[in-house]
Design an enzyme around this catalytic site. Structure first.
Site: not given
Ligand code: BEZ
Ligand code: FE
Length: 279
Positions: A190, A214, A156, A216, A211
């Site tokens: 990730y 995706h 991120y 969010h 994970r």
């Protein structure tokens, strides 16, 4: 004087909360103590094992500060956060199911126009679009939609000093027809942070930290329940074994390749909000 024996120990401890005046606090602590005692008895916990447990919890606390919250990560990886989601999120009819907020949400992101490109780094281009609807299938105009995802390197923007400020974060409103659209990147799977006690717990128990890919979403509109959710990529190798148990089959979407001079993936998804209950 009451003599405490192994047979009456749990009841004696539970009785010690009898003067607690807040009924909910009392209910929670009594249930917690009962389950803790049952747990220790069930596994015949040794002093040495509980010392390890206390060391683990102490190390977890030491990895918590304003940025890193290892206890939330522990709650996520033990599936507790998803249990709470299931208990507390209303889900009726076609309404969009929830998924974990995760630690990387940020507010204060600049609002952008319908169709804006939120990617400032390279990757596989993707266009996301659809409508925000109410439970009767009617459009919800002016819904505030916030999105965030990792870059192609699995990080991120806040984790990676090499990414420009605000990279792959978007904030925009649905139009008069309830539609939204934005350009971004096809996300990648990730690992959750593994450099702390939770990472050691995953290794010790033979679990992976991944994970599935995706994006969010957080959607708010006046008069509707706010929905925190995510769209997961079909075909991702981790979609069936998310390290934090956030995947629901209704949230798995296809990235449909679009040919042309500048190929991209197309993702179409509507979100259905529930009207707030009148109290
Ligand atoms: C996330 O998807 O951003 C996330 C959720 C739970 C733990 C770590 C990361
Ligand atoms: Fe995430």
């Amino acid at each position: 004087m009451k003599v405490i024996t192994s047979d009456n120990l749990t009841e004696t401890v539970l009785d010690s909360f009898s003067r607690c005046t807040d009924p909910r606090t009392k209910e929670i602590i009594i249930s917690l103590v009962r389950h803790l005692h049952d747990f220790a008895r069930e596994v015949a916990l040794t002093h040495e094992e509980w010392r390890h447990g206390i060391e683990f919890l102490t190390a977890t606390g030491k990895r918590c500060d304003g940025i890193r919250q290892e206890f939330i990560l522990l709650s996520d990886t033990l599936g507790l956060s998803s249990v709470l989601d299931a208990i507390n999120q209303r889900h009726e009819g076609e309404s969009t199911q929830s998924s974990l907020l995760g630690p990387f949400y940020r507010d204060g992101v600049k609002e952008v126009e319908f169709g804006a490109d939120i990617a400032r780094t390279e990757g596989e281009p993707a266009v996301f679009h659809g409508r925000v609807l109410d439970g009767d299938g009617k459009p919800v105009p002016g819904a505030l939609i916030e999105v965030w995802q990792t870059a192609a390197n699995g990080m991120y923007e806040g984790q990676d000093p090499d990414q420009p400020e605000g990279n792959l974060r978007g904030r925009f409103k649905s139009n008069a027809a309830g539609e939204y659209a934005f350009r971004s990147l096809k996300p990648t799977s990730y690992p959750i942070p593994t450099d702390g006690p939770v990472g050691r717990m995953l290794v010790a128990t033979g679990r992976h930290p991944m994970r599935p890919a995706h994006v969010h979403f957080r959607i708010q509109a006046q008069g509707y329940e706010t929905i925190t959710t995510a769209l997961f990529s079909s075909g991702d190798p981790y979609v069936g074994s998310d390290a934090v148990f956030g995947v629901k089959s209704s949230l798995v979407v296809d990235y449909v390749p679009q040919e042309g001079k500048e190929p991209y993936f197309d993702v179409e998804r509507d979100f259905v909000l529930l009207a707030k209950e009148q109290t």
